[in-house]
Design a protein around this motif. Structure first.
Motif, PDB file in Angstrom:
ATOM      1  N   PHE A 121      -2.559   9.550   2.122  1.00 13.42           N
ATOM      2  CA  PHE A 121      -2.467   8.200   1.594  1.00 13.42           C
ATOM      3  C   PHE A 121      -3.704   7.898   0.761  1.00 13.42           C
ATOM      4  CE2 PHE A 121       0.476   7.850   5.174  1.00 13.42           C
ATOM      5  CZ  PHE A 121       1.533   7.207   4.558  1.00 13.42           C
ATOM      6  N   THR A 165       3.396  -4.591   2.728  1.00 15.78           N
ATOM      7  CA  THR A 165       2.331  -3.705   2.262  1.00 15.78           C
ATOM      8  C   THR A 165       2.907  -2.583   1.414  1.00 15.78           C
ATOM      9  OG1 THR A 165       0.981  -4.143   4.226  1.00 15.78           O
ATOM     10  CG2 THR A 165       0.472  -2.150   2.974  1.00 15.78           C
ATOM     11  N   MET A 213       2.150   1.050  -0.133  1.00 18.21           N
ATOM     12  CA  MET A 213       1.265   2.176   0.150  1.00 18.21           C
ATOM     13  C   MET A 213       1.515   3.293  -0.846  1.00 18.21           C
ATOM     14  SD  MET A 213       1.541   2.141   4.309  1.00 18.21           S
ATOM     15  CE  MET A 213       0.028   3.080   4.535  1.00 18.21           C
ATOM     16  N   SER A 254      -3.631   1.131  -0.122  1.00 18.39           N
ATOM     17  CA  SER A 254      -2.559   0.199   0.204  1.00 18.39           C
ATOM     18  C   SER A 254      -2.951  -1.191  -0.268  1.00 18.39           C
ATOM     19  CB  SER A 254      -2.289   0.186   1.708  1.00 18.39           C
ATOM     20  OG  SER A 254      -3.427  -0.273   2.411  1.00 18.39           O
TER      21      SER A 254
END
Length: 231
Positions: A139, A223, A225, A142
């Motif tokens: 990741f 959210t 991401m 975000s």
């Protein structure tokens, strides 16, 4: 990070654990391109080369091709059920948004025994948790900062509310669609589930959430991401 025995690699710059013998990392299982396959190209159903057999839903990331207009990323759906995840769906938002086309990858916290040479790690149960022939994913960032952008009514008469956020993706970054494929409960507007549709105004770098329900939303905590493949 393991606190017993095994193998551990750390990043040299910040002492961050990047591989641990006790825990799987996020790895790329399949990747490819998606294009419109249904409704005259307005909807894209993409199927994995083989079902993913994890109980938990795999993580699907998409990167729409750059375009001179508003890219529709709506009616998002992950196909399958626990133990048999088979693909995903992306669709236009309306006739004024660009048809679905772009790149994708699906990842999970498991590994596939692909490498002929290299290194492979298993956990105490014999499950493969690392294979040097399987690319990893991570990741990148975000965001859930949204600005109310107005409301209206769908052709079927349901209230729809819009929220905007500044949004950009590098060419090697992808957006997670799993949380956007579920119904959302918005703050200060009751508890009813709301359908989420997504549009990306590529020239202006603005991401728009369109939330449809029987009651207008006021704010949202959805959210977004983003992730990338690490070779």
């Amino acid at each position: 990070m393991a606190d017993s025995f095994g193998l551990m690699f750390k990043a040299g710059d910040d002492d961050r654990v990047v591989l641990d013998s006790e825990f799987a990392r996020l790895v790329v299982l399949y990747k490819g391109r998606y294009v419109g396959t249904e409704e005259s190209g307005n909807s894209s159903s993409t199927y994995f080369p083989a079902p993913i057999t994890t109980q938990e839903q795999p993580l699907v990331f998409i990167r729409p091709d750059s375009a001179a207009g508003i890219i529709g990323m709506s009616s998002l759906q992950i196909f399958g059920s626990p133990g048999n995840w088979t693909g995903f769906r992306v669709r236009i938002f309306n006739m004024y948004t660009i048809k679905p086309v772009g790149r994708w990858f699906v990842a999970n916290f498991v590994a596939m025994p692909l490498a002929t040479y290299g290194m492979r790690l298993r956990d105490a149960s014999g499950n493969v948790i690392f294979d040097s022939g399987t690319p990893s994913a991570q990741f990148v960032r975000s965001s859930n900062t949204w600005t109310y952008a107005g409301s209206g009514t769908t052709p079927t008469g349901l209230p729809i509310t819009y929220f905007n956020s500044q949004f950009d993706l590098s060419e090697d970054e992808y957006m997670l669609i799993n949380n956007l494929s579920m119904g959302a409960v918005t703050i200060a507007a009751g508890t009813a589930s709301r359908q989420i549709d997504v549009m990306w105004n590529y020239p202006s770098r603005i991401l728009t959430l369109a939330m449809t329900a029987y009651q207008n939303a006021i704010v949202t905590g959805v959210t977004v991401m983003t992730g990338k493949i690490i070779q």
